[in-house]
Write a protein that holds these residues in place. Structure first.
Motif, PDB file in Angstrom:
ATOM      1  N   LEU A   1      -0.479 -17.918  11.959  1.00  0.00           N
ATOM      2  CA  LEU A   1       0.376 -16.880  12.547  1.00  0.00           C
ATOM      3  C   LEU A   1       0.917 -15.975  11.436  1.00  0.00           C
ATOM      4  N   GLY A   2       1.294 -16.583  10.320  1.00  0.00           N
ATOM      5  CA  GLY A   2       1.772 -15.800   9.172  1.00  0.00           C
ATOM      6  C   GLY A   2       0.705 -14.820   8.716  1.00  0.00           C
ATOM      7  N   GLY A   3      -0.553 -15.253   8.767  1.00  0.00           N
ATOM      8  CA  GLY A   3      -1.663 -14.369   8.408  1.00  0.00           C
ATOM      9  C   GLY A   3      -1.678 -13.126   9.294  1.00  0.00           C
ATOM     10  N   VAL A   4      -1.421 -13.329  10.586  1.00  0.00           N
ATOM     11  CA  VAL A   4      -1.378 -12.179  11.505  1.00  0.00           C
ATOM     12  C   VAL A   4      -0.230 -11.248  11.101  1.00  0.00           C
ATOM     13  N   PHE A   5       0.934 -11.841  10.835  1.00  0.00           N
ATOM     14  CA  PHE A   5       2.094 -11.026  10.466  1.00  0.00           C
ATOM     15  C   PHE A   5       1.795 -10.195   9.205  1.00  0.00           C
ATOM     16  N   LEU A   6       1.177 -10.867   8.230  1.00  0.00           N
ATOM     17  CA  LEU A   6       0.907 -10.162   6.975  1.00  0.00           C
ATOM     18  C   LEU A   6      -0.144  -9.064   7.178  1.00  0.00           C
ATOM     19  N   ALA A   7      -1.138  -9.344   8.012  1.00  0.00           N
ATOM     20  CA  ALA A   7      -2.174  -8.331   8.255  1.00  0.00           C
ATOM     21  C   ALA A   7      -1.575  -7.120   8.959  1.00  0.00           C
ATOM     22  N   VAL A   8      -0.677  -7.370   9.925  1.00  0.00           N
ATOM     23  CA  VAL A   8      -0.002  -6.259  10.607  1.00  0.00           C
ATOM     24  C   VAL A   8       0.821  -5.472   9.583  1.00  0.00           C
ATOM     25  N   GLY A   9       1.539  -6.203   8.732  1.00  0.00           N
ATOM     26  CA  GLY A   9       2.379  -5.566   7.711  1.00  0.00           C
ATOM     27  C   GLY A   9       1.564  -4.706   6.764  1.00  0.00           C
ATOM     28  N   LEU A  10       0.412  -5.209   6.366  1.00  0.00           N
ATOM     29  CA  LEU A  10      -0.444  -4.472   5.438  1.00  0.00           C
ATOM     30  C   LEU A  10      -0.959  -3.187   6.106  1.00  0.00           C
ATOM     31  N   PHE A  11      -1.302  -3.330   7.378  1.00  0.00           N
ATOM     32  CA  PHE A  11      -1.786  -2.163   8.126  1.00  0.00           C
ATOM     33  C   PHE A  11      -0.704  -1.088   8.201  1.00  0.00           C
ATOM     34  N   VAL A  12       0.514  -1.489   8.543  1.00  0.00           N
ATOM     35  CA  VAL A  12       1.605  -0.508   8.653  1.00  0.00           C
ATOM     36  C   VAL A  12       1.896   0.095   7.281  1.00  0.00           C
ATOM     37  N   SER A  13       1.807  -0.719   6.241  1.00  0.00           N
ATOM     38  CA  SER A  13       2.057  -0.233   4.887  1.00  0.00           C
ATOM     39  C   SER A  13       1.042   0.840   4.482  1.00  0.00           C
ATOM     40  N   ALA A  14      -0.157   0.748   5.040  1.00  0.00           N
ATOM     41  CA  ALA A  14      -1.188   1.747   4.710  1.00  0.00           C
ATOM     42  C   ALA A  14      -0.924   3.075   5.403  1.00  0.00           C
ATOM     43  N   LEU A  15      -0.053   3.036   6.429  1.00  0.00           N
ATOM     44  CA  LEU A  15       0.157   4.250   7.223  1.00  0.00           C
ATOM     45  C   LEU A  15       1.240   5.159   6.665  1.00  0.00           C
ATOM     46  N   THR A  16       2.054   4.639   5.755  1.00  0.00           N
ATOM     47  CA  THR A  16       3.207   5.417   5.320  1.00  0.00           C
ATOM     48  C   THR A  16       3.366   5.373   3.800  1.00  0.00           C
ATOM     49  N   GLU A  17       4.182   6.292   3.291  1.00  0.00           N
ATOM     50  CA  GLU A  17       4.484   6.280   1.856  1.00  0.00           C
ATOM     51  C   GLU A  17       5.824   5.612   1.607  1.00  0.00           C
ATOM     52  N   ASN A  18       6.489   5.259   2.686  1.00  0.00           N
ATOM     53  CA  ASN A  18       7.854   4.785   2.570  1.00  0.00           C
ATOM     54  C   ASN A  18       7.930   3.280   2.835  1.00  0.00           C
TER      55      ASN A  18
ATOM     56  N   LEU B   1       0.814  -1.217   0.000  1.00  0.00           N
ATOM     57  CA  LEU B   1       0.000   0.000   0.000  1.00  0.00           C
ATOM     58  C   LEU B   1       0.847   1.265   0.000  1.00  0.00           C
ATOM     59  N   SER B   2       2.024   1.205   0.661  1.00  0.00           N
ATOM     60  CA  SER B   2       2.849   2.420   0.766  1.00  0.00           C
ATOM     61  C   SER B   2       3.300   2.897  -0.617  1.00  0.00           C
ATOM     62  N   GLU B   3       3.701   1.945  -1.449  1.00  0.00           N
ATOM     63  CA  GLU B   3       4.213   2.316  -2.764  1.00  0.00           C
ATOM     64  C   GLU B   3       3.084   2.887  -3.635  1.00  0.00           C
ATOM     65  N   GLU B   4       1.903   2.351  -3.482  1.00  0.00           N
ATOM     66  CA  GLU B   4       0.752   2.853  -4.261  1.00  0.00           C
ATOM     67  C   GLU B   4       0.454   4.292  -3.860  1.00  0.00           C
ATOM     68  N   ARG B   5       0.636   4.565  -2.564  1.00  0.00           N
ATOM     69  CA  ARG B   5       0.372   5.912  -2.089  1.00  0.00           C
ATOM     70  C   ARG B   5       1.426   6.875  -2.611  1.00  0.00           C
ATOM     71  N   ARG B   6       2.669   6.426  -2.590  1.00  0.00           N
ATOM     72  CA  ARG B   6       3.754   7.288  -3.043  1.00  0.00           C
ATOM     73  C   ARG B   6       3.634   7.571  -4.536  1.00  0.00           C
ATOM     74  N   GLN B   7       3.318   6.547  -5.312  1.00  0.00           N
ATOM     75  CA  GLN B   7       3.234   6.706  -6.770  1.00  0.00           C
ATOM     76  C   GLN B   7       1.862   7.203  -7.211  1.00  0.00           C
ATOM     77  N   LYS B   8       0.967   7.341  -6.268  1.00  0.00           N
ATOM     78  CA  LYS B   8      -0.418   7.768  -6.530  1.00  0.00           C
ATOM     79  C   LYS B   8      -1.156   6.804  -7.460  1.00  0.00           C
ATOM     80  N   THR B   9      -0.751   5.545  -7.475  1.00  0.00           N
ATOM     81  CA  THR B   9      -1.459   4.578  -8.311  1.00  0.00           C
ATOM     82  C   THR B   9      -2.728   4.077  -7.615  1.00  0.00           C
ATOM     83  N   GLU B  10      -2.824   4.332  -6.313  1.00  0.00           N
ATOM     84  CA  GLU B  10      -4.022   3.874  -5.593  1.00  0.00           C
ATOM     85  C   GLU B  10      -5.293   4.493  -6.163  1.00  0.00           C
ATOM     86  N   GLN B  11      -5.133   5.639  -6.857  1.00  0.00           N
ATOM     87  CA  GLN B  11      -6.304   6.305  -7.446  1.00  0.00           C
ATOM     88  C   GLN B  11      -7.082   5.359  -8.349  1.00  0.00           C
TER      89      GLN B  11
END
Lengths: 314, 234
Positions: free
Chosen positions: B137-154, B68-78
């Protein structure tokens, strides 16, 4: 097609849009104009459902954008200022991705082929988007916006960063699109609005300060009465002669030379076009006009006047 | 959802991330396998999975950092913010793409134990219990990762942030054992995702832990969607 009523948007304490209302009918091609930071992108983001309005009602194709965003988005194709393209995909892959994303009912390959022909994408289907020129990327963005044959297409500054030839092509394309879609485009270039749009909405500091047919704006241009002439002949005689022409309010010599000629600034009486009379008067006396033009008679100056008026009213 | 899923899975292999993940994963899991079984002269499945938790703590953020972070930075999320799909579907599509890559690699690496069955007695039930728990457990890790990715552009911030949070979870499981205050311990236990894994390594099939992992993944995916809702109403 678009109904916007009393739209207000606040970012914290900052008022980005204040009580903006307008309507756009089916098949219209409308320009959204304004200086940078006037609120154009905010309006577009609200229309496309990316942002939510603080107050007011926005309907697209009769659907309330806030209450049924998914339904409303079905009728809208949007090209943001920076086309949202994935550089690691080829053009064909990207267009198919957008087609799948929009869950379009039309048959895929013929539909995409038709769009590619319309935007003249040519044979770049297998090329990586990251390797395309700015002009081609813009076309891919436009093609993506057209997928699903949306009733309304919204373009945010579609010609920014393109070369003059590409600008002309994109403008031509926009006019072609208007035959099948309602088009709203934002720009800060007035010539573009004039070349493409039937109507313009002008925003300044989040307020709608004008909603006029482009023709009406152009007429204001024609009413403009300041001209500059370069005329060969004795300076004083020419001034005297011109002052006697009907429709001419005042003439002064600027003191500048244009080759053999002197440069004169001429103002006419409002509502009366003196240019023909000026030509005949000079021709009769054998003073050739070697250059002529209107001064401050472009859309830019009208735009600045409107924006200045609105700002001073505030 | 399907379009996003396909796109993201494909993107792992058009950018170096997918390859980098797979290389690191198989090298590290191979090392862990060799260390816990071959060198230890043991067929203990649980030792392998216990260590793999740590490996995944560091590796899984690689899969989610740019989603999600890269989409936000590149504005492709639009492109998907303006498409007639709910953000929930987008988030799920991205999550599933990362999950499929992770799940496939985990299952493939676990096949090593099948080879081991020729030479020693491997407890297949324990293997499956561990594998299932690790998948959750991996699902939890990935969900946490996705959440953090949504918070930043980096991307890097997203990866480091995710590893930080996951290590925080790990630290909590140690801290909770030291705390005597009942309510505090209750809260800390609630967040200690690693502690719940222990039952599986001991051969206990802990249904409560499974429900817990699923809920925690769901919670972080929900929070990810909320990040976008909040941005809309900003």
């Amino acid at each position: 097609m678009i109904e916007v009523k009393h739209l207000t948007k606040r970012y914290g304490h900052f008022l980005a849009l204040e009580d903006v209302s307008f309507q756009i009918g089916e098949g219209e091609i409308v320009g959204l104009l304004g200086p940078n930071g006037a609120g154009k992108s905010t309006v577009m983001n609200i229309l496309t459902g990316c942002l939510s309005a603080s107050e007011g009602e926005v309907r697209v194709a009769g659907v309330d954008v806030r209450e049924h965003p998914t339904e409303a988005k079905k009728s809208v194709g949007y090209l943001p200022e920076q086309p949202p393209l994935y550089p690691d995909m080829t053009v064909g892959e990207y267009l198919r991705f957008v087609y799948d994303l929009k869950q379009v009912d039309l048959p895929r390959e013929p539909h995409l082929k038709e769009i590619c022909e319309l935007v003249k994408l040519g044979d770049v289907e297998h090329r990586l988007i990251g390797h395309l020129s700015k002009g081609y990327r813009q076309r891919v963005g436009i093609a993506a916006a057209l997928i699903g044959d949306p009733k309304l297409v919204i373009f945010d500054e579609p010609t920014v960063g393109l070369d003059p030839k590409q600008i002309i092509e994109v403008r031509h394309l926009l006019r072609t699109l208007a035959k099948r879609h309602t088009v709203l485009l934002s720009t800060h270039i007035l010539a573009e609005a004039k070349a493409v749009c039937q109507r313009v909405l002008i925003l300044n500091h989040g307020q709608l300060i004008a909603d006029e047919a482009t023709d009406a704006l152009a007429r204001k241009v024609e009413e403009n009465t300041h001209f500059q002439y370069s005329i060969i002949g004795p300076e004083k005689d020419v001034v005297k002669l011109l002052r006697g022409v009907s429709g001419v309010k005042d003439v002064i010599s600027t003191g500048e030379r244009d080759g053999e000629a002197w440069v004169y600034a001429l103002s006419g009486v409002a509502g009366q076009d003196c240019r023909k009379a000026v030509y005949y008067a000079l021709a009769k006396q054998g003073y050739p006009i070697i250059a002529a033009g209107a001064v401050g008679a472009d859309l830019e100056s009208i735009f600045i006047r409107l924006v200045d008026n609105a700002t001073s009213k505030q | 959802m399907k379009a996003i899923f396909k796109r993201e899975l494909y993107a792992y292999f058009t950018t170096p991330i997918g390859y980098a993940y797979l290389v690191f994963y198989f090298v590290l899991s191979g090392c862990v396998f060799a260390y816990t079984t071959l060198f230890a002269m043991s067929a203990d499945v649980s030792a392998y999975f216990s260590l793999m938790q740590l490996v995944l703590t560091v590796l899984l953020p690689l899969l989610t950092m740019k989603l999600l972070s890269e989409e936000r930075r590149q504005k492709t999320e639009q492109v998907w913010l303006t498409a007639p799909v709910p953000v929930t579907h987008v988030v799920l599509g991205k999550f599933l793409a990362a999950y499929v890559l992770f799940g496939t690699s985990l299952v493939l690496s676990s096949l090593s134990f099948l080879i081991l069955t020729r030479y020693a007695e491997v407890k297949i039930a324990v293997l499956f219990g561990n594998l299932l728990a690790m998948l959750l457990l991996g699902g939890v890790f990935l969900a946490v990762g996705l959440f953090v990715s949504a918070l930043t552009e980096n991307q890097l911030a997203a990866a480091v942030g995710t590893v930080g949070i996951l290590l925080g979870f790990l630290a909590l499981s140690f801290v909770s054992q030291l705390v005597n205050v009942y309510w505090l311990r209750f809260i800390l236990d609630g967040l200690s995702v690693y502690t719940r894994f222990r039952n599986f390594t001991q051969g206990v099939f802990d249904v409560m832990a499974m429900v817990y992992y699923l809920s925690l993944s769901g919670l972080f995916l929900f929070l990810t969607v909320r990040v976008y809702d909040r941005r809309r109403y900003l």
